[in-house]
Design a protein around this motif. Structure first.
Motif, PDB file in Angstrom:
ATOM      1  N   VAL A  77       1.989  -4.814  33.762  1.00 12.55           N
ATOM      2  CA  VAL A  77       0.995  -4.697  32.910  1.00 12.55           C
ATOM      3  C   VAL A  77       0.028  -5.782  32.699  1.00 12.55           C
ATOM      4  O   VAL A  77       0.725  -7.092  32.565  1.00 12.55           O
ATOM      5  N   GLU A  78      -1.020  -5.888  32.724  1.00 14.88           N
ATOM      6  CA  GLU A  78      -2.086  -7.024  32.359  1.00 14.88           C
ATOM      7  C   GLU A  78      -1.698  -7.861  31.035  1.00 14.88           C
ATOM      8  O   GLU A  78      -1.569  -6.981  29.978  1.00 14.88           O
ATOM      9  N   PHE A  79      -1.664  -9.209  31.371  1.00 18.91           N
ATOM     10  CA  PHE A  79      -1.378  -9.991  30.300  1.00 18.91           C
ATOM     11  C   PHE A  79      -2.772 -10.111  29.448  1.00 18.91           C
ATOM     12  O   PHE A  79      -3.894 -10.520  30.038  1.00 18.91           O
ATOM     13  N   THR A  80      -2.758 -10.030  28.232  1.00 23.80           N
ATOM     14  CA  THR A  80      -4.007 -10.364  27.501  1.00 23.80           C
ATOM     15  C   THR A  80      -3.706 -11.030  26.082  1.00 23.80           C
ATOM     16  O   THR A  80      -2.738 -11.126  25.871  1.00 23.80           O
ATOM     17  N   THR A 134      -4.719 -15.780  14.199  1.00 20.26           N
ATOM     18  CA  THR A 134      -4.207 -14.429  14.814  1.00 20.26           C
ATOM     19  C   THR A 134      -4.246 -14.404  16.222  1.00 20.26           C
ATOM     20  O   THR A 134      -5.455 -14.577  16.839  1.00 20.26           O
ATOM     21  N   ILE A 135      -3.259 -14.331  17.012  1.00 22.07           N
ATOM     22  CA  ILE A 135      -3.036 -14.301  18.408  1.00 22.07           C
ATOM     23  C   ILE A 135      -2.544 -13.033  18.918  1.00 22.07           C
ATOM     24  O   ILE A 135      -1.351 -12.820  18.484  1.00 22.07           O
ATOM     25  N   THR A 136      -3.294 -12.225  19.335  1.00 27.54           N
ATOM     26  CA  THR A 136      -2.787 -10.876  19.785  1.00 27.54           C
ATOM     27  C   THR A 136      -2.366 -10.927  21.208  1.00 27.54           C
ATOM     28  O   THR A 136      -3.082 -11.298  22.301  1.00 27.54           O
ATOM     29  N   ILE A 137      -1.052 -10.571  21.443  1.00 29.95           N
ATOM     30  CA  ILE A 137      -0.381 -10.629  22.861  1.00 29.95           C
ATOM     31  C   ILE A 137      -0.358  -9.233  23.554  1.00 29.95           C
ATOM     32  O   ILE A 137       0.404  -8.126  22.964  1.00 29.95           O
ATOM     33  N   GLY A 138      -0.823  -8.980  24.611  1.00 38.12           N
ATOM     34  CA  GLY A 138      -0.546  -7.653  25.259  1.00 38.12           C
ATOM     35  C   GLY A 138      -0.023  -7.846  26.583  1.00 38.12           C
ATOM     36  O   GLY A 138      -0.344  -8.874  27.243  1.00 38.12           O
ATOM     37  N   GLY A 139       0.752  -7.046  27.140  1.00 36.43           N
ATOM     38  CA  GLY A 139       1.221  -6.973  28.515  1.00 36.43           C
ATOM     39  C   GLY A 139       2.613  -7.635  28.623  1.00 36.43           C
ATOM     40  O   GLY A 139       3.266  -7.539  27.532  1.00 36.43           O
ATOM     41  N   GLU A 140       2.778  -8.469  29.696  1.00 37.58           N
ATOM     42  CA  GLU A 140       4.074  -9.052  29.832  1.00 37.58           C
ATOM     43  C   GLU A 140       4.112 -10.460  29.431  1.00 37.58           C
ATOM     44  O   GLU A 140       3.148 -11.202  30.422  1.00 37.58           O
ATOM     45  N   LEU A 141       4.944 -11.014  28.736  1.00 32.94           N
ATOM     46  CA  LEU A 141       4.937 -12.326  28.556  1.00 32.94           C
ATOM     47  C   LEU A 141       6.181 -13.036  28.998  1.00 32.94           C
ATOM     48  O   LEU A 141       7.354 -12.681  28.639  1.00 32.94           O
ATOM     49  N   ASP A 142       6.154 -13.518  30.028  1.00 32.49           N
ATOM     50  CA  ASP A 142       7.232 -14.122  31.017  1.00 32.49           C
ATOM     51  C   ASP A 142       6.728 -15.534  31.579  1.00 32.49           C
ATOM     52  O   ASP A 142       6.027 -16.123  31.250  1.00 32.49           O
ATOM     53  N   SER A 150       3.745 -17.063  30.057  1.00 32.60           N
ATOM     54  CA  SER A 150       3.884 -17.934  28.784  1.00 32.60           C
ATOM     55  C   SER A 150       3.111 -19.412  28.624  1.00 32.60           C
ATOM     56  O   SER A 150       2.854 -19.639  27.689  1.00 32.60           O
ATOM     57  N   ASP A 151       3.016 -19.824  29.725  1.00 30.02           N
ATOM     58  CA  ASP A 151       2.029 -21.182  29.657  1.00 30.02           C
ATOM     59  C   ASP A 151       0.681 -20.770  29.062  1.00 30.02           C
ATOM     60  O   ASP A 151      -0.030 -21.596  28.470  1.00 30.02           O
ATOM     61  N   ASP A 152       0.254 -19.793  29.486  1.00 28.25           N
ATOM     62  CA  ASP A 152      -1.098 -19.273  29.072  1.00 28.25           C
ATOM     63  C   ASP A 152      -1.240 -19.154  27.337  1.00 28.25           C
ATOM     64  O   ASP A 152      -2.136 -19.613  26.744  1.00 28.25           O
ATOM     65  N   LEU A 153      -0.111 -18.506  26.857  1.00 23.24           N
ATOM     66  CA  LEU A 153       0.049 -18.377  25.504  1.00 23.24           C
ATOM     67  C   LEU A 153       0.054 -19.788  24.707  1.00 23.24           C
ATOM     68  O   LEU A 153      -0.480 -19.975  23.768  1.00 23.24           O
ATOM     69  N   LEU A 154       0.938 -20.741  25.488  1.00 23.99           N
ATOM     70  CA  LEU A 154       1.202 -22.068  24.880  1.00 23.99           C
ATOM     71  C   LEU A 154      -0.136 -22.796  24.958  1.00 23.99           C
ATOM     72  O   LEU A 154      -0.560 -23.426  24.083  1.00 23.99           O
ATOM     73  N   VAL A 211      -0.069 -18.707  11.003  1.00 25.61           N
ATOM     74  CA  VAL A 211      -0.331 -18.486  12.430  1.00 25.61           C
ATOM     75  C   VAL A 211       0.401 -17.146  12.564  1.00 25.61           C
ATOM     76  O   VAL A 211       1.667 -17.038  12.610  1.00 25.61           O
ATOM     77  N   ARG A 212      -0.392 -16.234  13.018  1.00 22.85           N
ATOM     78  CA  ARG A 212       0.153 -14.698  13.190  1.00 22.85           C
ATOM     79  C   ARG A 212       0.074 -14.282  14.587  1.00 22.85           C
ATOM     80  O   ARG A 212      -0.920 -14.427  15.079  1.00 22.85           O
ATOM     81  N   LEU A 213       1.253 -14.135  15.143  1.00 24.69           N
ATOM     82  CA  LEU A 213       1.362 -13.485  16.423  1.00 24.69           C
ATOM     83  C   LEU A 213       1.712 -12.165  16.274  1.00 24.69           C
ATOM     84  O   LEU A 213       2.567 -11.660  15.746  1.00 24.69           O
ATOM     85  N   ASP A 214       0.754 -11.463  16.716  1.00 24.99           N
ATOM     86  CA  ASP A 214       0.746  -9.802  16.902  1.00 24.99           C
ATOM     87  C   ASP A 214       1.041  -9.187  18.196  1.00 24.99           C
ATOM     88  O   ASP A 214       0.320  -9.465  19.102  1.00 24.99           O
ATOM     89  N   PHE A 215       2.369  -8.592  18.197  1.00 18.95           N
ATOM     90  CA  PHE A 215       3.009  -8.020  19.477  1.00 18.95           C
ATOM     91  C   PHE A 215       2.794  -6.796  19.695  1.00 18.95           C
ATOM     92  O   PHE A 215       3.380  -6.083  20.327  1.00 18.95           O
ATOM     93  N   HIS A 216       1.753  -6.133  18.974  1.00 25.43           N
ATOM     94  CA  HIS A 216       1.659  -4.478  19.023  1.00 25.43           C
ATOM     95  C   HIS A 216       1.576  -4.131  20.430  1.00 25.43           C
ATOM     96  O   HIS A 216       1.924  -3.002  20.909  1.00 25.43           O
ATOM     97  N   ASP A 217       0.854  -4.833  21.407  1.00 25.95           N
ATOM     98  CA  ASP A 217       0.599  -4.506  22.818  1.00 25.95           C
ATOM     99  C   ASP A 217       1.415  -5.131  23.906  1.00 25.95           C
ATOM    100  O   ASP A 217       1.239  -5.070  24.948  1.00 25.95           O
TER     101      ASP A 217
END
Length: 128
Positions: A7-10, A21-29, A33-37, A54-60
């Motif tokens: 699944v595309e990472f967003t 707020t950072i909304t994270i979608g797809g696969e965090l692996d 993970s370096d992109d998120l950091l 700091v809010r990490l939103d994992f809805h997707d």
């Protein structure tokens, strides 16, 4: 066995005066993970007043592995150093399970501990 494409990472960022707020979608692996950091680090040190929350939103979020969990721990370290509170919002069942199995949910979402600075003129005494 059918292999599904990843699944595309967003990452989507919303910055308000006191909330990031950072909304994270797809696969965090391992691959993402370096992109998120990097994105979190950019936003936390962008020359503005650090956010109080700091809010990490994992809805997707579709998937997370140990590298993704390590990224969350690193973000917690950075937010705590700034005195910000980390929130993990809209956690899907697989993330909730990982956080409970590794026993880090309370650590990641605990309020930041105030840093105490010892005055420079006091000597530290170490037990013999």
């Amino acid at each position: 066995m059918t292999h599904l494409p990843p699944v595309e990472f967003t990452l989507n960022v919303r910055r308000e005066p006191t909330v990031l707020t950072i909304t994270i979608g797809g696969e965090l692996d391992h691959d993402t993970s370096d992109d998120l950091l990097s994105k979190a680090g950019e936003q936390l040190t962008a020359g503005r007043t650090p956010p109080g929350d700091v809010r990490l939103d994992f809805h997707d979020l579709a998937y997370i592995d140990s590298s993704g969990l390590t990224a969350l721990l690193m973000i917690h370290r950075r937010t705590s150093a700034l005195g910000a509170t980390l929130h993990l919002d809209n956690r899907p069942a697989h993330l909730e399970r990982l956080l409970q199995l590794t026993n880090v949910l309370g650590h990641l979402t605990a309020p930041p501990t105030p840093v105490t600075v010892q005055p420079a003129d006091e000597e530290e005494v170490w037990p013999a």
